[in-house]
Design a protein around this motif. Sequence first.
Motif, short mmCIF file in Angstrom:
data_model
loop_
_atom_site.label_atom_id
_atom_site.label_comp_id
_atom_site.label_asym_id
_atom_site.label_seq_id
_atom_site.Cartn_x
_atom_site.Cartn_y
_atom_site.Cartn_z
N LEU A 123 0.80 -1.23 0.00
CA LEU A 123 0.00 0.00 0.00
C LEU A 123 0.84 1.28 0.00
O LEU A 123 0.35 2.34 -0.38
CB LEU A 123 -0.93 0.01 1.22
N ILE A 124 2.10 1.18 0.40
CA ILE A 124 2.95 2.38 0.46
C ILE A 124 3.81 2.51 -0.79
O ILE A 124 3.84 3.55 -1.44
CB ILE A 124 3.84 2.35 1.72
N THR A 125 4.53 1.44 -1.14
CA THR A 125 5.42 1.50 -2.30
C THR A 125 4.70 1.25 -3.61
O THR A 125 5.20 1.60 -4.68
CB THR A 125 6.54 0.45 -2.17
N HIS A 126 3.51 0.60 -3.53
CA HIS A 126 2.71 0.19 -4.70
C HIS A 126 3.44 -0.84 -5.56
O HIS A 126 3.06 -1.09 -6.71
CB HIS A 126 2.34 1.41 -5.56
N LYS A 127 4.47 -1.44 -4.99
CA LYS A 127 5.21 -2.49 -5.70
C LYS A 127 4.68 -3.87 -5.28
O LYS A 127 4.12 -4.02 -4.20
CB LYS A 127 6.70 -2.38 -5.38
N PRO A 128 4.85 -4.88 -6.14
CA PRO A 128 4.38 -6.22 -5.79
C PRO A 128 5.06 -6.74 -4.53
O PRO A 128 6.25 -6.51 -4.31
CB PRO A 128 4.78 -7.06 -7.01
N SER A 129 4.29 -7.44 -3.70
CA SER A 129 4.84 -8.02 -2.49
C SER A 129 4.16 -9.36 -2.24
O SER A 129 3.10 -9.64 -2.78
CB SER A 129 4.63 -7.09 -1.29
N CYS A 130 4.79 -10.16 -1.40
CA CYS A 130 4.21 -11.45 -1.02
C CYS A 130 4.34 -11.57 0.49
O CYS A 130 5.27 -12.19 1.01
CB CYS A 130 4.93 -12.59 -1.73
N GLY A 175 3.58 -1.33 8.20
CA GLY A 175 4.18 -0.46 7.19
C GLY A 175 5.64 -0.78 6.92
O GLY A 175 6.08 -1.93 7.04
N LEU A 176 6.41 0.26 6.58
CA LEU A 176 7.81 0.08 6.20
C LEU A 176 8.76 0.35 7.36
O LEU A 176 8.53 1.26 8.16
CB LEU A 176 8.18 1.04 5.05
N THR A 177 9.81 -0.44 7.45
CA THR A 177 10.94 -0.09 8.30
C THR A 177 11.78 0.95 7.56
O THR A 177 11.57 1.18 6.36
CB THR A 177 11.80 -1.32 8.60
N VAL A 178 12.73 1.55 8.24
CA VAL A 178 13.63 2.49 7.58
C VAL A 178 14.41 1.76 6.48
O VAL A 178 14.61 2.29 5.38
CB VAL A 178 14.60 3.13 8.59
N ASN A 179 14.84 0.55 6.76
CA ASN A 179 15.60 -0.23 5.80
C ASN A 179 14.78 -0.53 4.55
O ASN A 179 15.25 -0.40 3.42
CB ASN A 179 16.07 -1.53 6.45
N ALA A 180 13.50 -0.92 4.76
CA ALA A 180 12.63 -1.21 3.61
C ALA A 180 12.36 0.06 2.81
O ALA A 180 12.28 0.02 1.58
CB ALA A 180 11.31 -1.82 4.10
N LYS A 183 15.28 0.81 0.54
CA LYS A 183 15.28 -0.05 -0.65
C LYS A 183 14.28 0.44 -1.69
O LYS A 183 14.47 0.25 -2.89
CB LYS A 183 14.95 -1.49 -0.24
N ALA A 184 13.20 1.10 -1.21
CA ALA A 184 12.20 1.66 -2.12
C ALA A 184 12.53 3.11 -2.49
O ALA A 184 11.73 3.78 -3.13
CB ALA A 184 10.82 1.59 -1.47
N ARG A 185 13.71 3.57 -2.08
CA ARG A 185 14.20 4.94 -2.35
C ARG A 185 13.27 6.00 -1.76
O ARG A 185 13.01 7.04 -2.38
CB ARG A 185 14.39 5.15 -3.85
N LYS A 209 8.22 0.89 24.02
CA LYS A 209 9.07 1.72 23.14
C LYS A 209 8.42 1.77 21.78
O LYS A 209 8.07 0.73 21.21
CB LYS A 209 10.47 1.13 23.04
N ILE A 210 8.26 2.98 21.25
CA ILE A 210 7.58 3.17 19.97
C ILE A 210 8.49 3.93 19.01
O ILE A 210 9.08 4.95 19.38
CB ILE A 210 6.26 3.94 20.16
N LYS A 211 8.59 3.41 17.79
CA LYS A 211 9.34 4.09 16.73
C LYS A 211 8.41 4.33 15.55
O LYS A 211 7.81 3.40 15.03
CB LYS A 211 10.53 3.23 16.29
N LEU A 212 8.29 5.59 15.14
CA LEU A 212 7.48 5.95 13.98
C LEU A 212 8.38 6.28 12.81
O LEU A 212 9.45 6.87 12.97
CB LEU A 212 6.60 7.16 14.30
N VAL A 213 7.95 5.89 11.62
CA VAL A 213 8.70 6.16 10.38
C VAL A 213 7.82 7.04 9.49
O VAL A 213 6.68 6.69 9.20
CB VAL A 213 9.06 4.86 9.65
N VAL A 214 8.37 8.18 9.06
CA VAL A 214 7.61 9.18 8.31
C VAL A 214 8.33 9.53 7.02
O VAL A 214 9.56 9.67 6.99
CB VAL A 214 7.42 10.46 9.17
N GLU A 215 7.57 9.66 5.93
CA GLU A 215 8.15 10.07 4.64
C GLU A 215 8.52 11.55 4.72
O GLU A 215 7.73 12.38 5.13
CB GLU A 215 7.13 9.82 3.52
#
Length: 282
Positions: A123-130, A175-180, A183-185, A209-215
């Motif tokens: 839903l975020i990258t719009h790329k195929p996933s499994c 959602g996405l980790t920072v690492n993911a 990879k999606a730039r 402990k909470i970590k949020l990732v924001v574009e």
Amino acid sequence: ALKERGLKVTVVEMLPQILPAMLDLDMANIVKEILEQKGLSILTEKRVEEILGEDKATGVIAGEEQLNADILLSAFGVRANTKLASEANIELGETRAIKTNARMETNIKDIFAAGDCAEVPNLITHKPSCSQLGTIAVRQGKVAGTNAGGGYSLFQGVLGSAVTKLFDTEVGSTGLTVNAAKKARIETVTGTINSKTRADYYPGAKPIKIKLVVEKESHHLIGAQIIGGEEVTQRINAISFAIQKHMTISELAKADTAYAPPLSETWEPIILAAEIVLRKLQ
């Protein structure tokens, strides 16, 4: 489970961290430390090079070190079983899982796929996933079954929301980790907070402990990771809703939340993490 039954347990992980699909390295190291405090031995960046034994496994060679064992559990990952689909000339996607449209239909009319073998968009990258999770499989199955039965239903995509419990510690992500994201730039800004699940003075308050990732450019929330003693699942679900509704971090920081000393802190930890991100963006 093995440790709680009194067994000595060693985990061998080829990657630099445990739980790579759920957590970034900083959060994964916290979980690793918790598990080690419980008596587990965790070896990261070690590849299992050989399984020892004749009639049964007696150990492994990992990173040129011999580890003897009475029981060996193999958990080298999961791959989509597409043998039947390939034999039926059903098209596979980029992830080598079965390619589907929004109705969970394959390239062959009225043939549907769902579950661990089906490819769907993130839903975020719009790329195929499994994303091979039971929660996703049942939603895909509902959509596929509705359409196969003559109805009409669409599957929009996945965030890969997941939770687990290790001893008395709950771990969740969505959602996405920072690492993911890298990879999606996608450039990101993060906010991390240590808090409690109840008012600090109230008996039974547990750490969280909470970590949020924001574009970085749009300020949209795209991911979260949580480690805590309780109430992780519903916080992950709430953040999943926020991501699906394209909430910005400033909107999240102003969210209306509930408070009662036996149930929560005065300031919801998610809100505090959001405010940390806002300060970094200013």
